[in-house]
Design a protein around this motif. Structure first.
Motif, PDB file in Angstrom:
ATOM      1  N   GLY A  93     -14.209 -40.882   1.763  1.00 62.56           N
ATOM      2  CA  GLY A  93     -14.439 -39.737   2.631  1.00 62.56           C
ATOM      3  C   GLY A  93     -13.638 -38.532   2.158  1.00 62.56           C
ATOM      4  O   GLY A  93     -13.129 -37.758   2.967  1.00 62.56           O
ATOM      5  N   SER A  95     -14.629 -35.762   0.859  1.00 58.78           N
ATOM      6  CA  SER A  95     -15.184 -34.491   1.349  1.00 58.78           C
ATOM      7  C   SER A  95     -14.695 -34.203   2.762  1.00 58.78           C
ATOM      8  O   SER A  95     -14.327 -33.061   3.088  1.00 58.78           O
ATOM      9  CB  SER A  95     -16.714 -34.530   1.320  1.00 58.78           C
ATOM     10  N   ASN A  96     -14.658 -35.231   3.607  1.00 61.45           N
ATOM     11  CA  ASN A  96     -14.103 -35.054   4.954  1.00 61.45           C
ATOM     12  C   ASN A  96     -12.632 -34.667   4.877  1.00 61.45           C
ATOM     13  O   ASN A  96     -12.190 -33.722   5.542  1.00 61.45           O
ATOM     14  CB  ASN A  96     -14.245 -36.346   5.753  1.00 61.45           C
ATOM     15  N   HIS A  99     -11.994 -31.129   3.802  1.00 64.29           N
ATOM     16  CA  HIS A  99     -12.418 -30.116   4.759  1.00 64.29           C
ATOM     17  C   HIS A  99     -11.710 -30.246   6.109  1.00 64.29           C
ATOM     18  O   HIS A  99     -12.055 -29.543   7.064  1.00 64.29           O
ATOM     19  CB  HIS A  99     -13.933 -30.199   4.960  1.00 64.29           C
ATOM     20  N   LEU A 101     -11.724 -32.855   8.106  1.00 64.62           N
ATOM     21  CA  LEU A 101     -12.411 -33.715   9.068  1.00 64.62           C
ATOM     22  C   LEU A 101     -11.712 -35.076   9.115  1.00 64.62           C
ATOM     23  O   LEU A 101     -11.526 -35.713   8.070  1.00 64.62           O
ATOM     24  CB  LEU A 101     -13.874 -33.894   8.675  1.00 64.62           C
ATOM     25  N   TYR A 103     -12.093 -38.229   9.296  1.00 67.85           N
ATOM     26  CA  TYR A 103     -12.855 -39.474   9.121  1.00 67.85           C
ATOM     27  C   TYR A 103     -12.773 -39.874   7.657  1.00 67.85           C
ATOM     28  O   TYR A 103     -13.630 -39.528   6.842  1.00 67.85           O
ATOM     29  CB  TYR A 103     -14.307 -39.268   9.551  1.00 67.85           C
ATOM     30  N   PHE A 104     -11.701 -40.558   7.307  1.00 67.97           N
ATOM     31  CA  PHE A 104     -11.479 -41.004   5.937  1.00 67.97           C
ATOM     32  C   PHE A 104     -10.571 -42.219   5.982  1.00 67.97           C
ATOM     33  O   PHE A 104      -9.928 -42.502   6.996  1.00 67.97           O
ATOM     34  CB  PHE A 104     -10.873 -39.891   5.071  1.00 67.97           C
ATOM     35  N   TYR A 186     -21.221 -40.326   9.267  1.00 67.64           N
ATOM     36  CA  TYR A 186     -19.929 -39.640   9.299  1.00 67.64           C
ATOM     37  C   TYR A 186     -19.340 -39.357   7.913  1.00 67.64           C
ATOM     38  O   TYR A 186     -18.337 -38.674   7.794  1.00 67.64           O
ATOM     39  CB  TYR A 186     -18.922 -40.451  10.108  1.00 67.64           C
ATOM     40  N   GLY A 187     -19.924 -39.925   6.860  1.00 68.22           N
ATOM     41  CA  GLY A 187     -19.488 -39.566   5.518  1.00 68.22           C
ATOM     42  C   GLY A 187     -18.392 -40.421   4.920  1.00 68.22           C
ATOM     43  O   GLY A 187     -17.708 -39.969   3.997  1.00 68.22           O
ATOM     44  N   ALA A 188     -18.220 -41.647   5.397  1.00 62.70           N
ATOM     45  CA  ALA A 188     -17.243 -42.564   4.796  1.00 62.70           C
ATOM     46  C   ALA A 188     -17.769 -43.985   4.957  1.00 62.70           C
ATOM     47  O   ALA A 188     -17.629 -44.598   6.024  1.00 62.70           O
ATOM     48  CB  ALA A 188     -15.864 -42.412   5.433  1.00 62.70           C
TER      49      ALA A 188
END
Length: 266
Positions: A93, A95-96, A99, A101, A103-104, A186-188
């Motif tokens: 994650g 990118s999260n 940025h 966010l 969620y990683f 959510y990207g992870a």
């Protein structure tokens, strides 16, 4: 077994340590760079991977394959180190993370004979450590993840779906005739597996995960009682390890219904 083994407990401690010393001090403070494949990485990814490469062999003396390594080195380790291989995503994650966010995760797995035997996914912002050992069970912060045996129907399910790597027809069907209640992305991927194991989602679909995306998470799901297959193979492990699709659910009945829908719409 009511509690994680000493080795798994130590692995959780390593994940927490690396997150505390290398990841969180850099959260919201680093600038992301772009890799050759277009994905992002940061100074925190590299620092966390270096720390894991130092700490993990002291726990179990095996080489470490990390996401932030050259592809030819990754492939060499995968092919030659079948007796034991650590597989890590220092920050899933990114990118999260880059940025801001929250969620990683830090993901760590030990593979033997190309199968996971230990897996840990630590989500530092939530202080949640998911862990599993082959044949022994899965835990969240040392609380056993039980088999969730309710009979929820697919039409009432919450889905975790990544559409980016799905084939054209399936990608179209999933957004126009989705058979579940609602879906999230959510990207992870590593956390998606764990939230499925914990019952926060009910089914999952991904078109092509990298080795480090599923290495720990798939074990955590399976040890919690979930089931997994692939889009083009009934046997999940027959898929290409570098681009492995996933059709998964937290219960057998949900899995049967979900896989049937995927097969009919691919």
């Amino acid at each position: 077994m009511s509690q994680p083994s000493e080795t798994l407990h130590a692995l959780c401690a390593i994940a927490r340590q690396v997150a505390a010393t290398e990841v969180m001090p850099r959260y919201q403070k680093v600038v992301a760079e772009i890799k050759h494949d277009g994905s992002l990485f940061t100074e925190a990814d590299l620092a966390a991977q270096r720390a894991l490469q130092k700490l993990l062999p002291a726990l179990v003396d095996c080489p470490v394959l990390g996401e932030e390594m050259a592809q030819d080195e990754q492939e060499m380790l995968w092919e030659t180190c079948t007796d034991g291989l650590w597989i890590v995503d220092p920050i899933d994650g990114t990118s999260n993370f880059a940025h801001g966010l929250p969620y990683f995760a830090v993901s760590i797995a030990l593979f033997r004979a190309h199968r996971p035997v230990l897996g840990v996914v630590y989500v530092p912002v939530l202080d949640e450590c998911f862990a599993a050992e082959a044949g022994q069970g899965a835990w969240l912060n040392q609380q056993r993840l039980p088999f969730l045996g309710d009979d929820k129907q697919l039409k009432h399910a919450m889905a975790a779906v990544e559409t980016k790597w799905l084939s054209g027809h399936l990608a179209t069907r999933i957004v126009t005739v989705n058979p579940y209640h609602s879906h999230r992305n959510y990207g992870a991927s590593t956390i998606d597996w764990c939230w499925l194991a914990a019952g926060r989602t009910d089914v999952m679909l991904h078109g092509a995960q990298k080795l480090w995306d599923y290495a720990a998470g798939v074990l955590i799901l399976l040890e919690s009682g979930g089931q997994v297959g692939a889009i083009f193979h009934a046997d999940y492990w027959q898929e290409n390890p570098w681009h492995r699709s996933a059709v998964a659910a937290r219960t057998p009945s949900l899995y049967a219904a979900w896989q049937a829908w995927v097969q009919a719409n691919k």
